[in-house]
Design an enzyme around this catalytic site. Structure first.
Site, PDB file in Angstrom:
ATOM      1  N   ASP A 161       0.870  -1.180   0.000  1.00 54.68           N
ATOM      2  CA  ASP A 161       0.000   0.000   0.000  1.00 54.68           C
ATOM      3  C   ASP A 161       0.901   1.222   0.000  1.00 54.68           C
ATOM      4  OD1 ASP A 161      -1.646   2.126   0.686  1.00 54.68           O
ATOM      5  OD2 ASP A 161      -2.902   0.919   2.033  1.00 54.68           O
ATOM      6  N   HIS A 162       0.899   1.938  -1.112  1.00 52.76           N
ATOM      7  CA  HIS A 162       1.851   3.032  -1.249  1.00 52.76           C
ATOM      8  C   HIS A 162       1.515   4.217  -0.342  1.00 52.76           C
ATOM      9  CE1 HIS A 162       5.266   4.919  -2.819  1.00 52.76           C
ATOM     10  NE2 HIS A 162       5.085   4.749  -4.124  1.00 52.76           N
ATOM     11  N   ARG A 163       0.384   4.159   0.345  1.00 50.46           N
ATOM     12  CA  ARG A 163       0.103   5.217   1.327  1.00 50.46           C
ATOM     13  C   ARG A 163       0.939   5.012   2.581  1.00 50.46           C
ATOM     14  NH1 ARG A 163      -6.168   4.308   1.893  1.00 50.46           N
ATOM     15  NH2 ARG A 163      -5.320   2.201   2.049  1.00 50.46           N
TER      16      ARG A 163
END
Ligand code: CAO
Length: 539
Positions: free
Chosen positions: A511-513
């Site tokens: 999850d690139h967040r």
């Protein structure tokens, strides 16, 4: 031959009302009282009946036009005997019950002042000539706070349905009617405790017992405090939509196309509950992943595959439906990045195979999976950015001290993900036994909800099946997942020669967040190094 222009009658003060349907065409022979157009204000829909019999020569309006009293609707050649001398007033009074007129008597009826907080008896207003009309819906209950203009009841004659709005704002003390009752103008409708500033009162709000009144019913009423319109419900559109103004308003507010839902009211009339039920179902479908989440993604159109050949329709298992909903949710919510690498497991495999005899004696099967679990836990300790979840408030990260890892298991009923707890604290034998036990439980449908909760990371291994690599979907609220493909012997350059090495293709989606490429790079490097030399687990 007398030609006459038929004008828009008195609309009870309403102005610039939209033409939503034209019910006649040039050449049509029209009877007196037959509907010629349907108008709709923001408060009511009104069928305008012809005041005379005759033949339509030409239309003066089209759908979408805005009309006011006196505007020409159509040109008519009057039938023999239909006089031209009738006063304009006749046109007004000929308006069906769907058009409710605010008569001038209401204005003159303003005579009293209501003191602050007074109990008012609300009578059934002028129903445009209709008598003994059925109560088909009670829209408010005792104790409800009601605003002026909110519907109290819906009445229905054989010609139209009418919402009767409250003429005042206050608290309902009593509703005098019940569904199924027959009622007429002047009957007691409700008692409302009006709280507020002094208000002028018309005869309409005089207690019915004392002075039954001819209440004005304008759209909205011309006179202050005259009873508002008994808004008509009509079959208002070419799409056979039969709904009252408040239902239409609700539908408009919620963006619901009434023609898309089923009407449950009498004579296929739409009710507010139909609209609410439709929206509720849509929300449930979105939450369960059956339809797009409204992120602007059009749903996949339904296709009748039997048009192309034989088909069999098989019901989805509960697990498959849940998986589908979770996958859609995760796919749409999580900005995914997938990174790939190969781990050299030549030495690991030598060691694993050397342990086969001991594994058999212990009654466990030692596959690559326990090594992967252990290496992942070690990499999570080394790169703690992998052991987090995004807080639901969107403002924080939750850092976890425990390391529980989910393992995807393919079962006859669908994909299940049991969780192995405290992987970092367990040895390979224990992990081998536990992963076999969990996979068996999953396949025999014996997993408990707790067995599938609390994972920090997931491993999805298709190694025994095949493939070079795949991009697994993050199982939110976890922030990363590892896909394991089939190990193969590949030529690897050792600096002077190509050497045959057993290479295990791995992919990590994150999850690139929560995780950046650099975090994943470090995590992956650590993991690959551990798998290449499992002695590192001891460091
Ligand atoms: N490369 C080559 N061989 C592999 C391998 C790999 N990456 N991983 C396992 N193998 C071998 C094992 O060593 C075993 O061979 P031996 O019997 O010769 O040792 C054989 O494949 C079968 O392994 P297994 O499947 O019994 O056990 P496992 O521990 O590897 O996997 C489990 C267990 C539960 C993960 C697996 O059975 C499973 O269900 N995998 C499917 C997961 C899945 O569907 N993922 C997709 C999710 S998204 O749709």
């Amino acid at each position: 031959m007398t030609i006459e222009i038929i004008p828009v009658p008195d609309l009870g003060g309403a102005d610039k009302v939209e033409v939503i349907e034209i019910c006649v065409q040039p050449g049509d022979v029209v009877e007196e009282e037959q509907s010629i157009v349907v108008l709709e204000s923001d408060k009511a829909s009104m069928e305008i009946p012809s005041p005379k019999s005759g033949k339509v020569i030409g239309l003066k309006v089209k759908e979408g036009d805005s009309l006011s009293e006196g505007d020409a609707i159509l040109e008519m050649e009057l039938a023999d005997g239909a006089g031209t001398e009738e006063p304009q007033q006749e046109v007004t009074t000929n308006v069906s019950e769907a058009v409710i007129v605010a008569d001038s008597s209401a204005e003159s009826a303003t005579k009293n002042v209501v003191s602050e907080s007074s109990e008012q008896h609300i009578p059934v207003p002028d129903l445009g000539g209709s008598d003994t009309v059925e109560v088909i819906e009670i829209c408010a209950g005792v104790g409800d706070d009601i605003n002026e203009g909110d519907s109290l009841v819906v009445l229905e004659s054989d010609k139209a349905s009418m919402e009767i709005p409250s003429p005042v704002t206050g608290k309902i003390i009593e509703i005098k009617l019940k569904e199924g009752d027959k009622t007429s103008e002047g009957d007691a409708l409700a008692v409302i405790m009006v709280v507020g500033a002094s208000l002028p009162v018309t005869e309409a709000v005089t207690p019915v017992e004392e002075q039954p009144v001819k209440a004005s019913t304008g759209l909205p009423a011309k006179a202050p405090m005259a009873l508002p319109a008994a808004s008509a419900l009509v079959e208002a559109s070419s799409a056979d939509v039969y709904a009252g103004p408040s239902v239409r308003k609700l539908a408009r507010q919620l963006g619901v196309d009434l023609s898309k839902l089923k009407a449950s009211g009498p004579r296929n009339r739409y009710t507010k509950d139909d609209v609410r039920g439709y929206v509720k179902q849509l929300v449930a479908d979105v939450n369960s992943g059956k339809v797009s989440n409204g992120a602007g993604i059009p749903p996949i159109p339904a296709i009748d595959f039997s048009k192309f050949g034989d088909v069999e329709i098989v019901k989805l298992s509960k697990i498959a439906k849940l998986t589908s909903a979770n996958m859609s949710r995760n796919w749409l919510n999580v900005p995914h990045v997938t990174q790939f690498d190969d781990a050299d497991i030549t030495e690991l495999e030598k060691f694993r195979k050397s342990m086969k005899g001991e594994a058999e004696r212990r009654g466990v099967k030692l596959t690559p999976l326990p090594f992967l679990l252990k290496a992942a836990a070690d990499a999570m300790r080394a790169e703690p950015s992998f052991n987090v979840s995004l807080h639901a408030d969107g403002e924080h990260l939750v850092h976890k001290s425990y390391i529980h890892i989910g393992m995807a298991v393919d079962t006859p009923n669908g994909l299940m993900v049991p969780v192995i707890r405290d992987v970092d604290k367990k040895g390979l034998w224990e992990l081998a036994a536990e992963s076999t036990e969990m996979a068996t439980k999953a396949r025999s449908g014996k997993l408990m909800p707790r067995d599938m909760q609390g994972a920090c990371f997931t491993i999805s291994s298709l190694g025994a099946i095949g493939g070079n690599g795949f991009t697994p979907i993050v199982n939110a609220p976890e922030v990363a997942i590892m896909g394991v493909s089939k190990a193969q012997i590949k030529p690897v350059w050792n600096g002077s020669d190509f050497e045959p090495r057993q290479m295990l293709p791995l992919s990590v989606s994150y999850d690139h967040r929560a995780i950046n490429g650099a975090h994943c790079g470090r995590f992956f490097t650590h993991m690959v190094a551990v798998l290449a030399d499992i002695r590192r687990l001891l460091l």
